[in-house]
Design a protein around this motif. Structure first.
Motif, PDB file in Angstrom:
ATOM      1  N   LEU A  21       4.277  -5.235  -5.111  1.00 46.77           N
ATOM      2  CA  LEU A  21       3.592  -3.947  -5.226  1.00 46.77           C
ATOM      3  C   LEU A  21       2.454  -3.854  -4.218  1.00 46.77           C
ATOM      4  CD1 LEU A  21       3.290  -1.258  -6.660  1.00 46.77           C
ATOM      5  CD2 LEU A  21       1.876  -2.390  -8.388  1.00 46.77           C
ATOM      6  N   GLY A  22       1.719  -4.948  -4.036  1.00 48.17           N
ATOM      7  CA  GLY A  22       0.647  -4.948  -3.051  1.00 48.17           C
ATOM      8  C   GLY A  22       1.169  -4.702  -1.648  1.00 48.17           C
ATOM      9  N   LEU A  23       2.335  -5.300  -1.332  1.00 48.46           N
ATOM     10  CA  LEU A  23       2.943  -5.089  -0.016  1.00 48.46           C
ATOM     11  C   LEU A  23       3.325  -3.636   0.177  1.00 48.46           C
ATOM     12  CD1 LEU A  23       4.171  -6.136   2.638  1.00 48.46           C
ATOM     13  CD2 LEU A  23       6.275  -6.623   1.356  1.00 48.46           C
ATOM     14  N   VAL A  24       3.930  -3.038  -0.839  1.00 43.71           N
ATOM     15  CA  VAL A  24       4.351  -1.641  -0.758  1.00 43.71           C
ATOM     16  C   VAL A  24       3.147  -0.732  -0.542  1.00 43.71           C
ATOM     17  CG1 VAL A  24       5.303   0.272  -2.087  1.00 43.71           C
ATOM     18  CG2 VAL A  24       6.468  -1.934  -2.084  1.00 43.71           C
ATOM     19  N   LEU A  25       2.073  -0.968  -1.290  1.00 41.43           N
ATOM     20  CA  LEU A  25       0.876  -0.141  -1.157  1.00 41.43           C
ATOM     21  C   LEU A  25       0.231  -0.314   0.212  1.00 41.43           C
ATOM     22  CD1 LEU A  25      -0.710  -0.643  -4.693  1.00 41.43           C
ATOM     23  CD2 LEU A  25       0.562   1.335  -3.862  1.00 41.43           C
ATOM     24  N   ALA A  26       0.233  -1.537   0.733  1.00 41.06           N
ATOM     25  CA  ALA A  26      -0.349  -1.786   2.052  1.00 41.06           C
ATOM     26  C   ALA A  26       0.451  -1.076   3.140  1.00 41.06           C
ATOM     27  CB  ALA A  26      -0.404  -3.282   2.328  1.00 41.06           C
ATOM     28  N   VAL A  27       1.784  -1.153   3.043  1.00 37.55           N
ATOM     29  CA  VAL A  27       2.644  -0.516   4.042  1.00 37.55           C
ATOM     30  C   VAL A  27       2.481   0.996   4.004  1.00 37.55           C
ATOM     31  CG1 VAL A  27       5.059  -0.096   4.677  1.00 37.55           C
ATOM     32  CG2 VAL A  27       4.306  -2.396   4.109  1.00 37.55           C
ATOM     33  N   ASN A  28       2.148   1.543   2.841  1.00 36.59           N
ATOM     34  CA  ASN A  28       1.905   2.973   2.727  1.00 36.59           C
ATOM     35  C   ASN A  28       0.573   3.365   3.354  1.00 36.59           C
ATOM     36  OD1 ASN A  28       0.469   5.190   0.702  1.00 36.59           O
ATOM     37  ND2 ASN A  28       2.572   5.710   1.275  1.00 36.59           N
ATOM     38  N   THR A  29      -0.436   2.492   3.266  1.00 40.82           N
ATOM     39  CA  THR A  29      -1.777   2.812   3.746  1.00 40.82           C
ATOM     40  C   THR A  29      -1.922   2.634   5.247  1.00 40.82           C
ATOM     41  OG1 THR A  29      -2.716   2.133   1.622  1.00 40.82           O
ATOM     42  CG2 THR A  29      -4.223   2.276   3.477  1.00 40.82           C
ATOM     43  N   VAL A  30      -1.332   1.585   5.795  1.00 43.09           N
ATOM     44  CA  VAL A  30      -1.519   1.245   7.212  1.00 43.09           C
ATOM     45  C   VAL A  30      -1.117   2.374   8.157  1.00 43.09           C
ATOM     46  CG1 VAL A  30      -0.744  -0.289   9.052  1.00 43.09           C
ATOM     47  CG2 VAL A  30      -1.466  -1.242   6.857  1.00 43.09           C
ATOM     48  N   PRO A  31       0.087   2.975   8.018  1.00 44.71           N
ATOM     49  CA  PRO A  31       0.445   4.048   8.961  1.00 44.71           C
ATOM     50  C   PRO A  31      -0.458   5.266   8.856  1.00 44.71           C
ATOM     51  CG  PRO A  31       2.047   3.928   7.178  1.00 44.71           C
ATOM     52  CD  PRO A  31       1.185   2.702   7.078  1.00 44.71           C
ATOM     53  N   THR A  32      -1.001   5.518   7.666  1.00 38.66           N
ATOM     54  CA  THR A  32      -1.925   6.638   7.523  1.00 38.66           C
ATOM     55  C   THR A  32      -3.152   6.421   8.397  1.00 38.66           C
ATOM     56  OG1 THR A  32      -1.195   7.026   5.247  1.00 38.66           O
ATOM     57  CG2 THR A  32      -3.309   7.958   5.898  1.00 38.66           C
ATOM     58  N   ILE A  33      -3.707   5.209   8.338  1.00 33.45           N
ATOM     59  CA  ILE A  33      -4.872   4.891   9.172  1.00 33.45           C
ATOM     60  C   ILE A  33      -4.505   4.946  10.652  1.00 33.45           C
ATOM     61  CG2 ILE A  33      -6.560   3.100   9.737  1.00 33.45           C
ATOM     62  CD1 ILE A  33      -6.357   2.144   6.833  1.00 33.45           C
ATOM     63  N   ALA A  34      -3.326   4.405  10.988  1.00 35.95           N
ATOM     64  CA  ALA A  34      -2.918   4.304  12.383  1.00 35.95           C
ATOM     65  C   ALA A  34      -2.693   5.667  13.036  1.00 35.95           C
ATOM     66  CB  ALA A  34      -1.643   3.460  12.485  1.00 35.95           C
ATOM     67  N   PHE A  35      -2.177   6.621  12.272  1.00 35.62           N
ATOM     68  CA  PHE A  35      -1.802   7.914  12.859  1.00 35.62           C
ATOM     69  C   PHE A  35      -2.781   9.048  12.552  1.00 35.62           C
ATOM     70  CE2 PHE A  35       2.291   5.686  12.730  1.00 35.62           C
ATOM     71  CZ  PHE A  35       2.756   5.910  14.017  1.00 35.62           C
ATOM     72  N   ALA A  60     -10.290  13.722  10.802  1.00 35.10           N
ATOM     73  CA  ALA A  60      -9.542  12.478  11.010  1.00 35.10           C
ATOM     74  C   ALA A  60     -10.487  11.286  11.129  1.00 35.10           C
ATOM     75  CB  ALA A  60      -8.677  12.591  12.264  1.00 35.10           C
ATOM     76  N   PHE A  61     -11.552  11.423  11.915  1.00 34.76           N
ATOM     77  CA  PHE A  61     -12.509  10.320  12.041  1.00 34.76           C
ATOM     78  C   PHE A  61     -13.155  10.006  10.698  1.00 34.76           C
ATOM     79  CE2 PHE A  61     -12.677  11.639  16.633  1.00 34.76           C
ATOM     80  CZ  PHE A  61     -12.231  10.438  17.146  1.00 34.76           C
ATOM     81  N   ASN A  62     -13.475  11.039   9.934  1.00 31.06           N
ATOM     82  CA  ASN A  62     -14.050  10.832   8.607  1.00 31.06           C
ATOM     83  C   ASN A  62     -13.052  10.139   7.679  1.00 31.06           C
ATOM     84  OD1 ASN A  62     -14.294  12.440   5.654  1.00 31.06           O
ATOM     85  ND2 ASN A  62     -16.177  11.549   6.413  1.00 31.06           N
ATOM     86  N   SER A  63     -11.805  10.547   7.726  1.00 35.78           N
ATOM     87  CA  SER A  63     -10.787   9.982   6.836  1.00 35.78           C
ATOM     88  C   SER A  63     -10.455   8.542   7.189  1.00 35.78           C
ATOM     89  CB  SER A  63      -9.518  10.836   6.880  1.00 35.78           C
ATOM     90  OG  SER A  63      -9.761  12.129   6.379  1.00 35.78           O
ATOM     91  N   VAL A  64     -10.508   8.201   8.480  1.00 37.50           N
ATOM     92  CA  VAL A  64     -10.246   6.813   8.873  1.00 37.50           C
ATOM     93  C   VAL A  64     -11.224   5.876   8.181  1.00 37.50           C
ATOM     94  CG1 VAL A  64     -10.424   5.187  10.793  1.00 37.50           C
ATOM     95  CG2 VAL A  64      -9.086   7.263  11.060  1.00 37.50           C
ATOM     96  N   GLY A  65     -12.495   6.283   8.156  1.00 37.69           N
ATOM     97  CA  GLY A  65     -13.497   5.450   7.484  1.00 37.69           C
ATOM     98  C   GLY A  65     -13.192   5.278   6.013  1.00 37.69           C
ATOM     99  N   GLU A  66     -12.858   6.370   5.332  1.00 39.81           N
ATOM    100  CA  GLU A  66     -12.578   6.300   3.904  1.00 39.81           C
ATOM    101  C   GLU A  66     -11.319   5.480   3.623  1.00 39.81           C
ATOM    102  OE1 GLU A  66     -12.466  10.237   2.385  1.00 39.81           O
ATOM    103  OE2 GLU A  66     -14.619  10.569   2.608  1.00 39.81           O
TER     104      GLU A  66
END
Length: 409
Positions: free
Chosen positions: A55-69, A350-356
């Motif tokens: 579950l932790g892996l799934v949640l991490a994979v969901n979060t990483v692309p959001t930050i990246a893009f 976007a810059f604000n959301s990256v921080g959060e």
């Protein structure tokens, strides 16, 4: 289909605008699926034999692309029609959740396939978040922004109260696949509603890299914006570490377990709903200062649990924290829309959301490290202290008191 446009000088209530009602309805329908999705996702992972690591892996994979893009999404939100971006983003999320529902319903789900769908969903979020931040100010007059922002949050907060319960029932009676299928369908319906907005695009005068550089320069030049983002990252990290990670563990030991934690979560959700209602009539002048102060109420439930206060006290603290957080979100969003030029809203968001978003793994990591040195109650009190300290430091920034309401009402 109508083309949304503001009429300068009008004082029309937001809900009298068909375009605004369409936007609110799209958010409400999407929220009904999104409220069920976390429960369904967790049981989808469990159903295919996964545990906490999966579950932790799934949640991490969901979060990483959001930050990246996110930054790319911010650039596009300032160059293209935001309604078109929301249309494509919601359709992308529908495809991701539809594929996830399909593999779960057919019994072919694995950690890898669930994570892959989560990755696609995370990419969609990266484009819809910056675009969504700039829609309301294209639909209503500046004097109606706070009321409009509160009205946007009011139905989604109401769904948050009942959504997890409904999701649990659907998962228990029908299985997680059908809850995920409903989530996918809500994205499709929301996309069709958003397609009708047809918001005009900002005329772009530079390339993508140039837009990023100019966006960063403008973001950095507004002291109130980057200091609020920095303080918010710290507050969110402390809140997630204390409430979301350690809260259930403390509830299991100090109170009656899952039942008491459900009550705490429900009190917090009711507070969010009440906060949106407060914002319909209370219109503070010092918008940013109010946002900073009311967000600090998040320290209350952490302190109550850290001191092992009785459950009723924790419930009251969670309720007040919810009220404070939603008032802060509405006040901040209104200040952001009033004081950042429309052509820069996407990149600034976007810059604000990256921080959060970066605060999510940061908070969990720091809590895990601190738990090895201190008791869970001690970590909760430290997290509460961090929230108060970040608030006080942010209130020392002079620009916080200059970002105020620019219009009556």
């Amino acid at each position: 289909m109508e083309t949304a446009a503001r009429v300068p000088g009008t004082r029309t209530a937001p809900l009298r605008s068909a375009a605004f009602r369409r936007f609110v309805l799209a958010g409400l329908i999407s929220a009904t699926g999104s409220a069920m999705a976390p429960v369904a996702l967790a049981y989808a992972v469990i159903g295919q034999g996964g545990g906490a690591g999966s579950l932790g892996l799934v949640l991490a994979v969901n979060t990483v692309p959001t930050i990246a893009f996110l930054l790319v999404g911010g650039v596009l939100a300032d160059r293209m029609s935001r309604s078109r971006i929301l249309l494509v983003g919601n359709l992308g999320a529908a495809v991701a959740q539809g594929a996830l529902a399909a593999v779960v319903l057919t019994g072919t789900a694995s950690t890898g396939s669930i994570a892959a769908c989560g990755f696609l969903s995370g990419v969609a979020v990266a484009f819809t978040v910056p675009a969504g931040q700039g829609v309301v100010n294209q639909l209503v007059e500046p004097g109606q922004l706070q009321r409009a922002n509160a009205l946007v949050r009011l139905p989604t907060n109401a769904v948050r109260v009942l959504g997890p319960v409904a999701g649990g029932l659907v998962v228990a009676l029908c299985g997680p696949g059908w809850a995920l299928a409903w989530d996918a369908l809500t994205f499709v319906i929301a996309a069709l509603l958003l397609h009708g907005l047809r918001l005009d695009a900002t005329v772009a005068v530079d390339g993508v890299l140039g837009a990023l550089r100019s966006g960063w320069s403008e973001f950095r030049s507004r002291t109130w914006l980057w200091t609020y983002t920095l303080a918010g990252t710290v507050v969110v990290a402390a809140w997630l570490a204390g409430f979301q990670l350690l809260g259930p563990l403390l509830a299991a030991r100090q109170y009656s377990g899952a039942g008491s934690w459900g009550l705490v979560q429900g009190a917090f959700a009711l507070g969010l709903l009440a906060g949106a209602l407060v914002c319909l009539w209370w219109k503070p002048y010092r918008l940013l200062a109010v946002a900073v102060c009311t967000a600090s109420l998040l320290f209350l439930p952490l302190t109550a649990m850290g001191l092992a206060l009785p459950l009723p006290a924790v419930l009251c603290a969670a309720l007040l924290a919810g009220v404070g957080l939603d008032v802060a979100i509405v006040a901040w969003t209104t200040a952001f829309q009033l004081h950042v030029p429309e052509a820069e809203l996407g990149r600034a968001a976007a810059f604000n959301s990256v921080g959060e978003r970066c605060a999510i793994p940061l908070g969990y990591l720091l809590a895990a490290l601190a738990a090895g040195a201190w008791s869970d109650r001690g970590v909760l009190l430290v997290c509460a202290g961090v929230i108060v300290a970040a608030t006080l430091l942010n209130l020392c920034v002079r620009d916080v008191y200059r970002v105020n309401r620019t219009t009556p009402g």
